[in-house]
Design a protein around this motif. Structure first.
Motif, short mmCIF file in Angstrom:
data_model
loop_
_atom_site.label_atom_id
_atom_site.label_comp_id
_atom_site.label_asym_id
_atom_site.label_seq_id
_atom_site.Cartn_x
_atom_site.Cartn_y
_atom_site.Cartn_z
N HIS A 13 37.56 23.71 19.08
CA HIS A 13 37.12 24.55 17.96
C HIS A 13 35.77 24.19 17.51
N THR B 148 32.07 21.38 11.19
CA THR B 148 31.02 21.43 12.05
C THR B 148 29.70 21.48 11.45
N ASP C 248 32.95 32.37 15.30
CA ASP C 248 33.41 31.96 13.56
C ASP C 248 34.93 32.28 13.59
N HIS D 238 32.41 26.83 17.55
CA HIS D 238 31.51 27.00 16.34
C HIS D 238 30.11 26.97 16.48
#
Length: 143
Positions: A107, A65, A116, A111
């Motif tokens: 997910h 990401t 985290d 982020h």
């Protein structure tokens, strides 16, 4: 806007509209404004090259990401997801491919929101948030 792309693979994402609504709902519940979010589905090798080039990591991963946001309450980013790795993960842990794909999708968004997964405690919290988000998708009949 949320966009879905593919690089170097043949892959078709189903239920784009439902996924877009689901992701926007997650952003709204976390008080974030969506500027631009790109999901790029690719191969293991494509993602490994990104991992080496930008993160100096020489290994396969399922997701990377990049946060391009200029404001703390705004989401702008790129989420690269290896379809090969998602498929392998789903087989290894015994979940369906779509379930594992949606987990990877959320997910990446988590982020960007600020969650985290570097420590064990962070990983547990991330998994709890993923599960909570996935349960919202299930209630809308999108899996």
């Amino acid at each position: 806007m949320i966009h879905f792309f593919t690089e170097d693979i043949s892959f078709s994402l189903n239920r784009k509209s439902a996924l877009t609504s689901w992701l926007k709902n997650i952003l709204s519940t976390h008080n974030f404004h969506l500027k631009s979010l790109n999901y790029i589905f690719c191969s293991d090798e494509y993602l490994a090259n990104i991992n080496r080039k930008y993160l100096n990591h020489d290994f396969f991963t399922d997701i990377i990401t990049f946060d391009n946001s200029e404001s703390s309450d705004e989401i702008e980013g790129d989420v690269f997801i290896s379809i090969e790795r998602v498929r392998e993960n789903s087989e290894r842990i015994g979940t369906g491919f779509c379930q594992e794909l949606y987990r990877a999708v959320v997910h990446g968004l988590l982020h960007l929101i600020g969650f985290d997964d570097k420590t064990e405690a962070d990983r547990l919290l991330m998994r709890e948030r993923e599960d909570a988000c996935l349960s919202l998708l299930k209630t809308k009949g999108s899996t």
